[in-house]
Design an enzyme around this catalytic site. Structure first.
Site, PDB file in Angstrom:
ATOM      1  N   GLY A  12       0.829  -1.207   0.000  1.00  0.00           N
ATOM      2  CA  GLY A  12       0.000   0.000   0.000  1.00  0.00           C
ATOM      3  C   GLY A  12       0.860   1.252   0.000  1.00  0.00           C
ATOM      4  CB  THR A 141       3.469  -0.025   6.215  1.00  0.00           C
ATOM      5  OG1 THR A 141       2.076  -0.196   6.489  1.00  0.00           O
ATOM      6  CG2 THR A 141       4.242  -0.418   7.450  1.00  0.00           C
ATOM      7  CG  ASP A 143      -1.201  -0.948   7.704  1.00  0.00           C
ATOM      8  OD1 ASP A 143      -1.830   0.075   7.368  1.00  0.00           O
ATOM      9  OD2 ASP A 143      -1.367  -2.057   7.176  1.00  0.00           O
ATOM     10  NE  ARG A 191      -3.833  -5.808   5.092  1.00  0.00           N
ATOM     11  CZ  ARG A 191      -2.769  -5.598   4.340  1.00  0.00           C
ATOM     12  NH1 ARG A 191      -1.564  -5.688   4.869  1.00  0.00           N
ATOM     13  NH2 ARG A 191      -2.900  -5.311   3.087  1.00  0.00           N
ATOM     14  CG  LEU A 301      -9.665  10.816   1.045  1.00  0.00           C
ATOM     15  CD1 LEU A 301     -10.886  11.376   1.749  1.00  0.00           C
ATOM     16  CD2 LEU A 301      -9.194  11.768  -0.043  1.00  0.00           C
ATOM     17  NE  ARG A 303      -3.578   3.617  -0.020  1.00  0.00           N
ATOM     18  CZ  ARG A 303      -3.932   2.380  -0.318  1.00  0.00           C
ATOM     19  NH1 ARG A 303      -3.822   1.427   0.597  1.00  0.00           N
ATOM     20  NH2 ARG A 303      -4.389   2.081  -1.507  1.00  0.00           N
TER      21      ARG A 303
HETATM   22  O1  F6P Z   1      -0.997  -2.129   3.688  1.00  0.00           O
HETATM   23  C1  F6P Z   1      -1.410  -0.860   3.946  1.00  0.00           C
HETATM   24  C2  F6P Z   1      -2.891  -0.684   3.732  1.00  0.00           C
HETATM   25  O2  F6P Z   1      -3.102   0.679   3.521  1.00  0.00           O
HETATM   26  C3  F6P Z   1      -3.771  -1.231   4.854  1.00  0.00           C
HETATM   27  O3  F6P Z   1      -3.913  -0.342   5.907  1.00  0.00           O
HETATM   28  C4  F6P Z   1      -5.064  -1.486   4.152  1.00  0.00           C
HETATM   29  O4  F6P Z   1      -5.813  -2.486   4.783  1.00  0.00           O
HETATM   30  C5  F6P Z   1      -4.598  -1.944   2.821  1.00  0.00           C
HETATM   31  O5  F6P Z   1      -3.353  -1.340   2.586  1.00  0.00           O
HETATM   32  C6  F6P Z   1      -5.539  -1.608   1.696  1.00  0.00           C
HETATM   33  O6  F6P Z   1      -5.014  -2.128   0.546  1.00  0.00           O
HETATM   34  P1  F6P Z   1      -5.605  -1.900  -0.896  1.00  0.00           P
HETATM   35  O7  F6P Z   1      -5.281  -0.503  -1.297  1.00  0.00           O
HETATM   36  O8  F6P Z   1      -4.918  -2.921  -1.725  1.00  0.00           O
HETATM   37  O9  F6P Z   1      -7.083  -2.107  -0.779  1.00  0.00           O
END
Ligand code: F6P
Length: 412
Positions: A12, A141, A143, A191, A301, A303
């Site tokens: 992500g 990340t 997260d 997550r 938004l 991230r």
């Molecule tokens: O791995 C980071 C993350 O932003 C998590 O917080 C989130 O669950 C996931 O990616 C979402 O991933 P995607 O953009 O593939 O739906």
């Protein structure tokens, strides 16, 4: 460095991931790398021989500054799980033949715990075959769930955006008066780790009470207790703001978002697509209490908000990119750069490298003692941990009133 470097971005995206890319590029060039290649869409793109020469995109200092301020993975990202070496050796032979063709001395991968699995497997294969390329992970990340590092680049900016947005939502939620009150539920990524959701507590200050309830995925979620808590707060004030992690689960392990509808999408690492928690809870509360509800999913938004990035975060992201190249240049492989907090006041952080085998595929969760006893908020220690990471601003380069980004055509 005498030969070339290749860098990829994986997992992500964040508001700071391109600052790490800029750090890798600058340090590799300063250390004498001839070319710095960028994999398009990480290892998945490399397997299709999709890459670019970064010097064609970063031609001036302004380009490098724009790159640091550009959200999302400039090179494109992927969620691709390499097979075990014994399962499919041909994949490794292909990757290493491409690395040989490009004369790669160092392979840097900017990513989270799943991406470190790639560094682990490639560095293991290099050892087994005696291949000289060195493999280093560069943490990233929102997260903040990577083991052995104090925190991860990307987290500070997302936390700053969440604290700010939750504060603005609280302000908005008191404007209009509804007969049975208003319950706003804000769904936050992360997550299985509650680092991001806990950052909603940053909204609290002299001018704001902060969110009324915060639910982290580390603590089992009880629908009945939640509804009782909301009723209790609504009896005292007209508006309730709740921050919930996308990953909250009931005691039997069912994701709350699955209570609304089943999850069809699962990625290569087995992660279910989590979304819909806030809208499920908003309907649930509307049904229970009959009040007005609002479901607010911060989604991408949180991230990609580089206009609200933390200066500390952008600088550290750049620093870990540079440290990754330095480690490879000094002979390390199979390692990831980690951030070590030296002090809180003044905030100081340094870098070192740690064995990626101890980091890949692991998840660092919020310690139980940083969550209040009821499981409805975070402690002052949690806030003290995150506060230094959101400090300072990075002004976007504004053109016609909108931030300017470094552009790359998506169809390369
Ligand atoms: O791995 C980071 C993350 O932003 C998590 O917080 C989130 O669950 C996931 O990616 C979402 O991933 P995607 O953009 O593939 O739906």
């Amino acid at each position: 460095m005498k030969r070339n470097v290749i860098v990829g971005q994986s997992g992500g995206p964040t508001a700071a991931i391109n600052s790490s890319l800029a750090g890798v590029y600058r340090t590799a060039r300063d250390r004498g790398a001839h070319k710095v290649y960028g994999m398009l869409h990480g290892i998945q793109g490399l397997l299709q021989e999709r890459y670019l020469d970064l010097s064609e995109y970063i031609t001036t200092e302004l380009d490098a500054e724009l790159l640091k301020r550009t959200p999302a993975a400039f090179l494109g990202s992927c969620r691709y799980k390499l097979p075990e070496i014994h399962e499919d050796q041909a994949v490794y032979e292909k990757i290493f033949s491409i690395l040989d063709k490009l004369d790669i001395e160092a392979f840097i991968y900017i990513g989270g715990n799943d991406s470190m699995d790639t560094i682990k497997k490639l560095s293991d294969y290099a050892i087994v075959t005696g291949h000289p390329t060195r493999f280093i992970g560069c943490p990233k990340t929102i997260d903040n769930d990577l083991a052995l590092t104090d925190h991860t680049p990307g987290y500070g900016s997302a936390a700053k955006y969440i604290g700010t947005s939750v504060k603005e939502i609280i302000r908005d939620s008191f404007c209009l008066e509804y007969s049975k009150g208003l319950v706003s539920i804000v769904e936050i990524m992360g997550r299985n780790a509650g680092w991001l959701t806990g950052a909603a507590a940053l909204a609290k200050g002299e001018d704001c009470e902060g969110p009324d309830l915060i639910y982290l995925p580390e603590i089992p979620f009880d629908l009945h207790a939640f509804s009782e808590k909301v009723k209790e707060i609504l009896s005292k004030k007209p508006s309730v703001v709740v921050a919930v992690s996308e990953g909250i689960r009931t005691a039997d392990g069912t994701y709350v978002c699955e209570l609304g509808s089943s999850i069809d999408f699962v990625d290569a690492f087995g992660h279910k697509q989590l979304s819909g928690t806030a809208s499920y809870l908003a309907s649930f509360i509307a049904g229970e209490i009959g009040c007005k509800t609002r479901a607010i999913e911060l989604s991408s938004l949180q991230r990609s908000a580089s206009h609200a990035a933390s200066r500390v975060d952008i600088l550290e992201a750049y620093q870990v990119g540079g440290a990754a190249v330095k480690a490879a240049d000094e002979g390390d492989s199979g390692k990831m750069v980690v951030l070590n907090r030296l002090s809180d006041d003044p905030y100081q952080c340094g870098t070192e490298v740690k064995d990626v085998h101890k980091i890949a595929n692991d998840e660092k969760l919020v310690p139980r003692e940083w969550v209040n006893e009821e499981g409805t908020g975070v402690t002052d220690e949690f806030v003290a941990y995150v506060r230094p990471l959101i400090q300072g601003d990075v002004s976007p380069v504004m053109v016609d009133g909108i931030p300017r980004h470094l552009f790359r055509p998506y169809n390369l």
